[in-house]
Design a protein around this motif. Structure first.
Motif, PDB file in Angstrom:
ATOM      1  N   LEU A  83       0.840  -1.216   0.000  1.00  0.00           N
ATOM      2  CA  LEU A  83       0.000   0.000   0.000  1.00  0.00           C
ATOM      3  C   LEU A  83       0.870   1.259   0.000  1.00  0.00           C
ATOM      4  O   LEU A  83       0.506   2.274  -0.602  1.00  0.00           O
ATOM      5  CB  LEU A  83      -0.891   0.020   1.242  1.00  0.00           C
ATOM      6  CG  LEU A  83      -2.371  -0.280   1.116  1.00  0.00           C
ATOM      7  CD1 LEU A  83      -3.056  -0.039   2.447  1.00  0.00           C
ATOM      8  CD2 LEU A  83      -3.057   0.536   0.031  1.00  0.00           C
ATOM      9  N   GLY A  84       2.018   1.166   0.663  1.00  0.00           N
ATOM     10  CA  GLY A  84       2.963   2.285   0.643  1.00  0.00           C
ATOM     11  C   GLY A  84       3.452   2.549  -0.775  1.00  0.00           C
ATOM     12  O   GLY A  84       3.658   3.707  -1.179  1.00  0.00           O
ATOM     13  N   ARG A  85       3.647   1.470  -1.563  1.00  0.00           N
ATOM     14  CA  ARG A  85       4.040   1.639  -2.965  1.00  0.00           C
ATOM     15  C   ARG A  85       2.953   2.368  -3.751  1.00  0.00           C
ATOM     16  O   ARG A  85       3.246   3.190  -4.623  1.00  0.00           O
ATOM     17  CB  ARG A  85       4.313   0.273  -3.611  1.00  0.00           C
ATOM     18  CG  ARG A  85       5.640  -0.353  -3.218  1.00  0.00           C
ATOM     19  CD  ARG A  85       5.841  -1.700  -3.907  1.00  0.00           C
ATOM     20  NE  ARG A  85       5.692  -1.589  -5.353  1.00  0.00           N
ATOM     21  CZ  ARG A  85       5.458  -2.619  -6.166  1.00  0.00           C
ATOM     22  NH1 ARG A  85       5.371  -3.844  -5.669  1.00  0.00           N
ATOM     23  NH2 ARG A  85       5.327  -2.427  -7.458  1.00  0.00           N
ATOM     24  N   GLN A  96       5.904  13.988   0.464  1.00  0.00           N
ATOM     25  CA  GLN A  96       4.610  14.656   0.596  1.00  0.00           C
ATOM     26  C   GLN A  96       3.627  13.887   1.480  1.00  0.00           C
ATOM     27  O   GLN A  96       2.512  14.358   1.726  1.00  0.00           O
ATOM     28  CB  GLN A  96       3.997  14.873  -0.796  1.00  0.00           C
ATOM     29  CG  GLN A  96       4.788  15.900  -1.600  1.00  0.00           C
ATOM     30  CD  GLN A  96       4.304  16.080  -3.019  1.00  0.00           C
ATOM     31  OE1 GLN A  96       5.100  16.315  -3.926  1.00  0.00           O
ATOM     32  NE2 GLN A  96       3.003  15.972  -3.240  1.00  0.00           N
ATOM     33  N   ILE A  97       4.032  12.703   1.946  1.00  0.00           N
ATOM     34  CA  ILE A  97       3.143  11.918   2.811  1.00  0.00           C
ATOM     35  C   ILE A  97       3.329  12.393   4.247  1.00  0.00           C
ATOM     36  O   ILE A  97       4.430  12.338   4.795  1.00  0.00           O
ATOM     37  CB  ILE A  97       3.452  10.401   2.714  1.00  0.00           C
ATOM     38  CG1 ILE A  97       3.382   9.923   1.264  1.00  0.00           C
ATOM     39  CG2 ILE A  97       2.482   9.609   3.597  1.00  0.00           C
ATOM     40  CD1 ILE A  97       3.884   8.495   1.075  1.00  0.00           C
ATOM     41  N   ARG A  98       2.257  12.890   4.840  1.00  0.00           N
ATOM     42  CA  ARG A  98       2.342  13.376   6.232  1.00  0.00           C
ATOM     43  C   ARG A  98       2.062  12.275   7.239  1.00  0.00           C
ATOM     44  O   ARG A  98       2.669  12.238   8.312  1.00  0.00           O
ATOM     45  CB  ARG A  98       1.321  14.498   6.459  1.00  0.00           C
ATOM     46  CG  ARG A  98       1.695  15.794   5.805  1.00  0.00           C
ATOM     47  CD  ARG A  98       0.762  16.869   6.310  1.00  0.00           C
ATOM     48  NE  ARG A  98       1.022  18.142   5.668  1.00  0.00           N
ATOM     49  CZ  ARG A  98       0.292  19.224   5.881  1.00  0.00           C
ATOM     50  NH1 ARG A  98      -0.746  19.164   6.708  1.00  0.00           N
ATOM     51  NH2 ARG A  98       0.582  20.349   5.276  1.00  0.00           N
ATOM     52  N   SER A  99       1.088  11.430   6.915  1.00  0.00           N
ATOM     53  CA  SER A  99       0.789  10.327   7.832  1.00  0.00           C
ATOM     54  C   SER A  99       0.188   9.174   7.039  1.00  0.00           C
ATOM     55  O   SER A  99      -0.373   9.377   5.947  1.00  0.00           O
ATOM     56  CB  SER A  99      -0.165  10.766   8.944  1.00  0.00           C
ATOM     57  OG  SER A  99      -1.415  11.113   8.402  1.00  0.00           O
ATOM     58  N   TYR A 100       0.308   7.986   7.599  1.00  0.00           N
ATOM     59  CA  TYR A 100      -0.126   6.768   6.913  1.00  0.00           C
ATOM     60  C   TYR A 100      -0.468   5.750   7.992  1.00  0.00           C
ATOM     61  O   TYR A 100       0.353   5.480   8.873  1.00  0.00           O
ATOM     62  CB  TYR A 100       1.015   6.278   6.006  1.00  0.00           C
ATOM     63  CG  TYR A 100       0.830   4.939   5.357  1.00  0.00           C
ATOM     64  CD1 TYR A 100      -0.427   4.460   5.004  1.00  0.00           C
ATOM     65  CD2 TYR A 100       1.925   4.130   5.080  1.00  0.00           C
ATOM     66  CE1 TYR A 100      -0.581   3.223   4.396  1.00  0.00           C
ATOM     67  CE2 TYR A 100       1.788   2.892   4.469  1.00  0.00           C
ATOM     68  CZ  TYR A 100       0.533   2.446   4.138  1.00  0.00           C
ATOM     69  OH  TYR A 100       0.395   1.222   3.546  1.00  0.00           O
ATOM     70  N   PRO A 153       8.241   4.225   3.329  1.00  0.00           N
ATOM     71  CA  PRO A 153       7.317   4.590   4.413  1.00  0.00           C
ATOM     72  C   PRO A 153       7.221   3.589   5.562  1.00  0.00           C
ATOM     73  O   PRO A 153       7.095   4.000   6.716  1.00  0.00           O
ATOM     74  CB  PRO A 153       5.966   4.720   3.699  1.00  0.00           C
ATOM     75  CG  PRO A 153       6.291   5.029   2.282  1.00  0.00           C
ATOM     76  CD  PRO A 153       7.596   4.354   1.993  1.00  0.00           C
ATOM     77  N   THR A 154       7.263   2.297   5.260  1.00  0.00           N
ATOM     78  CA  THR A 154       7.033   1.334   6.348  1.00  0.00           C
ATOM     79  C   THR A 154       8.321   0.704   6.876  1.00  0.00           C
ATOM     80  O   THR A 154       8.272  -0.091   7.807  1.00  0.00           O
ATOM     81  CB  THR A 154       6.088   0.193   5.901  1.00  0.00           C
ATOM     82  OG1 THR A 154       6.710  -0.544   4.834  1.00  0.00           O
ATOM     83  CG2 THR A 154       4.750   0.741   5.441  1.00  0.00           C
TER      84      THR A 154
END
Lengths: 140, 152
Positions: free
Chosen positions: A62-64, A74-78, B57-58
């Motif tokens: 999902l991060g991809r 540009q991603i602030r939170s996930y 990200p992870t």
């Protein structure tokens, strides 16, 4: 990216069915060596028919989806919730949709589903879309 | 067995300092089928404005697993690891991290919630990730502990 608005869908990311090789590689690369994901004997001793995928593998997929859509800075939170196990050979598809846009910041609704319709992950992300991006090394 | 909330919040979990390795990031990119060269090719990363390969990200969660005994705190709280599920995971990002940097991860238990008469407990662990004292990201894990004998 001026046409992004509530309802805009991200291009889906369709993965291949998850193989034992993928789980072995992800165990090593991610540092999650839980044998339930890589050792059939251990999975069977716990009463399962087979091994199952790491939840964090689906979160990485999902991060991809996100970093295919915007530069990562540009991603602030996930955030995700792990809703169901992904069995071996499961074929995940990652999807995302913009639910709101306010002052150059989009809130996205995310999901991972399998070919049989099972939703394995749900989540959300907050992403800057106004063209301003985080400095790659420091603050915005 | 119910987790003692005050004991959990008072637990002092050891910080861990980890250097981000390029090779490990390439391995992670391969394992997740990453096709964007920014995550595996340093030239592509530099062309995109990065100092080196970016930490995806992870991957911060994987860095948490680098500590010598990442689940030791659960045993300290009397939790049977076979009853544990990863319920939720979240990240808040303040800046990017890159290969070659040294990050410090400081976890702590921020809350324990009991549901269904104690049959399920939700343990919230938050990890502050810093570089030279500057906050890079916060990672929060919700760990679900199942206590079926508590179900009415």
């Amino acid at each position: 990216m001026t046409d992004i608005q509530a309802g805009t869908e991200l291009p889906p990311l369709e993965l291949k069915p998850i193989s034992r090789t993928t789980l072995a590689l992800f165990a090593g690369a991610s540092g999650d060596h839980n044998p339930m994901h890589i050792d059939l004997d251990v999975a069977r001793s716990a009463g399962l028919d087979d091994v199952f995928a790491h939840g964090m593998l689906s979160m990485a997929y999902l991060g991809r989806l996100l970093t295919n859509w915007v530069p990562q800075g540009q991603i602030r939170s996930y955030r995700v919730r792990f809703a169901a196990i992904t069995p071996i050979h499961g074929k995940p598809t990652c999807t995302g949709k913009v639910v709101s846009v306010e002052e150059g910041v989009a809130t996205l609704e995310l999901a991972v589903t399998l070919a049989d319709g099972t939703t394995t992950l749900t989540g959300d992300a907050v992403v800057e879309i106004d063209g301003e991006r985080l400095d790659t090394h420091g603050k915005a | 067995m119910a987790i003692d909330v005050e004991q959990a919040k008072a637990l002092e979990l050891a910080p861990n300092t980890v250097k981000v390795e390029r090779g490990r990031l390439r391995f992670f990119a391969k394992a997740i089928g990453e096709t964007d060269p920014v995550y595996s090719d340093t030239d592509a990363a530099k062309r995109a404005g990065h100092s080196d390969l970016p930490v995806p990200p992870t991957f911060l969660f994987s860095m948490e697993l680098e500590s010598p005994d990442p689940f030791g705190y659960l045993a300290d709280l009397g939790v049977d690891l076979r009853r544990v599920l990863h319920g939720e995971q979240s990240f808040t990002y303040h800046s990017m991290a890159h290969a070659g940097e040294t990050l410090t991860l400081q976890p702590r238990i921020v809350d324990v919630l009991s549901k269904k008469g104690g049959a399920m407990e939700f343990l919230l662990k938050r990890t502050d990730i810093t570089r030279d004292g500057e906050l890079v990201a916060e990672a929060t894990s919700t760990i679900i502990v199942r206590n079926p004998e508590m179900a009415e």
